[in-house]
Design an enzyme around this catalytic site. Structure first.
Site, mmCIF file in Angstrom:
data_model
loop_
_atom_site.group_PDB
_atom_site.id
_atom_site.type_symbol
_atom_site.label_atom_id
_atom_site.label_comp_id
_atom_site.label_asym_id
_atom_site.label_seq_id
_atom_site.Cartn_x
_atom_site.Cartn_y
_atom_site.Cartn_z
ATOM 1 N N CYS A 1 0.811 -1.216 0.000
ATOM 2 C CA CYS A 1 0.000 0.000 0.000
ATOM 3 C C CYS A 1 0.844 1.267 0.000
ATOM 4 O O CYS A 1 0.300 2.369 0.106
ATOM 5 C CB CYS A 1 -0.921 0.007 1.220
ATOM 6 S SG CYS A 1 -2.068 -1.376 1.291
ATOM 7 N N ASP A 2 2.150 1.145 -0.075
ATOM 8 C CA ASP A 2 3.033 2.302 -0.018
ATOM 9 C C ASP A 2 3.423 2.764 -1.416
ATOM 10 O O ASP A 2 3.708 1.952 -2.294
ATOM 11 C CB ASP A 2 4.301 1.953 0.758
ATOM 12 C CG ASP A 2 4.008 1.675 2.225
ATOM 13 O OD1 ASP A 2 4.164 2.595 3.040
ATOM 14 O OD2 ASP A 2 3.608 0.541 2.531
#
EC number: 4.1.1.19
Length: 719
Positions: free
Chosen positions: A545-546
């Site tokens: 999710c980064d």
């Protein structure tokens, strides 16, 4: 940018209406314009050799990797001595590992680490051969016996392989912590009795006692003092246990290199003793009657030493210290040049890059041998045993990380003219008056194929549009219309070169942490379809999710990687490999986003029909495994969720408690990574995976006993 003067007299060329219809005339020859990718496809036929040149495989991959006639990456397990029938087709290995068991495969999920012990053996033999040749050709009076620093990759089978393959060469291990020391002792119990066990790192009483215990087991353990105060601990423990130690010193040299990997060397290095501290230790040992225990000098210039000139400088300085210790009466017999033997990640053979080195194994070995020989001959000191801690150079090549692209997206891949239809023309005509001039100027420059003016007007129009949109003076349709216009203009005049994002089934933070942390580059290439021309410029985006979870820097200074169109392969997927990552990456990787490690297969060359045999296959950690590693208890979590399902069903809900329990158990026991194509029954109701929750239909309470048995079975496998 100052406002551009509106060309009031600008009139579109005859035949074009100002009210744009979403299309532009076909571009003609444009001075300075680059040909489009479509045009390049037909310049010449493509071949595997062209792919090898494009991806520099013959530079960074030699002598272990090449492209075969089928357009797949081929592994040459014995380096340049590999015969054609001994080459291993990497794509066939991946198919064997990932195909379902019913189809003759192993049923492993990607991402996948392919270990190649034949390559590891060849690297170790090549390192020893390089030193052996240098020693014989120079008349050096001692031998070489290296050690493998287990911190590079502590995998059991890698360490055991190094020890087994290194028996003829007295190859040993280096440990930097108590767990590493324990595994090194265990492995070396089956190794050469002369193999060195180098004990580095910070030490407490337990560490020192363990190292002394190794000597009682007839292991050739050497305690290397990293700090002066460690001597007191060693002396006290040796007296208490009645074991005479063998001691080494780590010298803090003045020599260092300026690259990233040189930051741990020099006078401000983390470890090592200064010349004053070395003298202090030697004199204290002399007073204690233990100067004969001092037998080894160790130093470390830094990883990835870029040139032999720097290497000779550092080795020469250390050799002088060695000779002085011998003059003071120490029973010196080994000089450990530490790590630093680099590998050529980008194939440039450059001595000014952190991603490359300007020498090979033979040149490295000769530089070490000659530098030590020169210093010792001048001082009349017998030549010492040569030792190196060459972990990166040993294990990097033998491991390949294979992962699959799940999908691809291109910026503004949707044609705005088609997406907005007639509304596109209306939105452009409805722009404020102070933007109409820029619009007209851009259209005129486009019709004239004036590249420079198109870039200027495009940038100005987009900037002004965004400013007005932020002020609430333009609608979303206007913003989309201007973006679409600028994109189509760039495409029509041959300036558009959109970069496609390939979404890959991988966690960068888990599998390639050095890329994110220190900007380390690794060769990444497709492992198949290399007989086809790559027509897409792409970057890789992982599952995390980064926003940092992407690979957008590649060897050769490229901001994108030439790739093939997604979904066009006959294999049904698009597979890429990251090479030269066998050192550090697996040991450094964590549990970011709770993505566990990849599956692993161990592949050796064989004389069978496929030229290889899979000797070990290990599925990647399950969701339960990674949760347990972070102190969660999957079984208790499962029980709580199962009770919640039962409670919901008892209240008259539509939940089928049995089906929910089955699906939950399957989810806990599956890998965290995505399942391509849904083969593994992603909903948990059905699966081809061994040990997954069985049953496609939920039942009544009787199904829970079956599920409990299934859970216990899988839990035991995980533990």
């Amino acid at each position: 940018m100052p406002a551009l003067a509106c060309v009031g007299a600008a009139v579109p060329p005859p035949g074009y209406a100002l009210a744009w219809d979403g299309s532009l005339p076909a571009p003609g020859p444009f001075p300075g314009g680059a040909p489009t990718a479509t045009a390049l496809e037909h310049v010449s036929p493509w071949s595997p050799d062209l792919s090898a040149a494009l991806y520099k495989i013959d530079s960074w991959g030699a002598p272990y990797f090449s492209v075969n006639a089928a357009g797949n990456i081929a592994v040459r397990p014995y380096g340049a001595a590999t015969l054609p029938h001994q080459e291993i087709d990497l794509m066939k290995v991946v198919r064997k590992a990932s195909d379902s068991k019913s189809a003759g495969g192993l049923g492993l999920q990607l991402p996948l680490i392919v270990r190649l012990p034949n390559v590891l053996r060849h690297r170790l033999e090549s390192l020893h051969s390089a030193f052996d040749f240098a020693i014989r050709s120079t008349g050096y009076g001692a031998h070489y016996q290296g050690v493998y620093p287990v911190k590079c990759n502590q995998d059991r089978f890698i360490v055991e392989d190094v020890v087994e393959f290194g028996v003829p060469f007295r190859f040993g291990l280096e440990a930097g912590s108590k767990p590493e020391l324990l595994l090194a002792m265990s492995c070396l119990a089956r190794g050469s009795p002369d193999a060195l066990l180098i004990c580095n790192g910070y030490k407490d009483q337990e560490y020192v006692a363990l190292a002394l215990l190794a000597r009682t087991l007839d292991l050739n353990a050497v305690i290397v003092l990293e700090q002066e105060e460690e001597l007191d601990t060693v002396v006290e423990a040796s007296r208490r246990l009645g074991v005479r130690p063998v001691i080494g010193l780590r010298a803090k040299l003045r020599t260092r290199h300026s690259g990233h990997f040189g930051s741990t060397s020099g006078e401000k290095g983390k470890f090592g003793l200064t010349t004053a501290q070395i003298l202090s230790v030697a004199r204290k040992l002399q007073r204690l009657g233990m100067l004969d225990c001092l037998q080894l000098l160790h130093f470390h210039i830094g990883s990835q030493i870029p040139s032999t000139a720097l290497l000779v400088d550092g080795v020469g300085e250390a050799a002088q210290i060695y000779c002085e210790l011998a003059r003071l009466g120490a029973a010196m017999r080994v000089i450990d040049v530490g790590g630093g033997l680099g590998i050529d990640y980008d194939g440039s053979h450059s001595s000014v890059s952190d991603m490359s080195v300007g020498y090979g194994l033979d040149e490295y070995a000769e530089a070490v041998v000659r530098a030590v020989q020169y210093a010792c001959d001048r001082k009349g000191v017998p030549h010492p045993i040569l030792c190196s801690e060459s972990g990166r150079a040993l294990v990097s090549h033998h491991s390949v990380l294979v992962f699959e692209a799940m999908s691809s997206t291109t910026v503004a891949a949707v044609d705005p003219a088609n997406a907005l239809g007639p509304g596109l023309t209306y939105s452009l005509e409805d722009l404020p008056d102070d933007m109409q001039g820029d619009y007209r100027n851009l259209m005129e420059a486009t019709f004239q194929f004036d590249c420079e003016k198109c870039l200027i007007y495009t940038d100005h129009l987009k900037r002004k549009c965004v400013e007005l949109f932020k002020d609430g003076l333009l609608g979303l349709e206007h913003l989309a219309a201007v973006d679409g216009l600028c994109e189509l203009v760039a495409k029509e005049i041959g300036l558009a070169n959109p970069v496609t994002t390939y979404h890959v089934n991988l966690s960068l933070f888990t599998s390639i942490p050095d890329f994110w942390a220190i900007g380390q580059l690794f060769p990444i290439v497709p492992i198949h379809r290399l007989d086809q021309r790559p027509v897409v410029e792409g970057v890789l985006s992982d599952l995390t999710c980064d926003s940092d979870g992407k690979v957008d820097r590649f060897i050769g200074g490229r901001p994108s990687l030439p790739l093939h169109e997604f979904g066009g392969g006959k294999e049904g997927g698009y597979y890429l490999g990251m090479f030269l990552g066998g050192a550090y990456q697996e040991a450094l990787g964590g549990l970011h986003n709770l993505f566990g490690g990849p599956s692993v297969v161990r592949v050796t060359q064989s004389d069978g029909p496929h030229c290889f045999a899979v000797t070990q296959a290990v599925p990647g950690p399950s969701c339960a495994d990674v949760l347990r590693a972070m102190q969660h208890e999957p079984r208790l979590m499962f029980e709580a969720l199962k009770r919640r399902a039962e409670s919901s069903a008892a209240r008259g809900g539509v939940v089928n408690a049995g089906a929910v329990a089955t699906a939950l158990a399957c989810a806990f026991h599956s890998m965290p990574y995505l399942v391509v194509g849904g083969e593994a029954g992603g909903d948990g109701m059905s699966s081809d995976s061994e040990g997954s929750a069985g049953g496609t239909e939920g039942g009544d309470g009787g199904s829970y006993e079956v599920e409990d048995e299934e859970w216990e079975f899988m839990r035991c496998l995980s533990v």
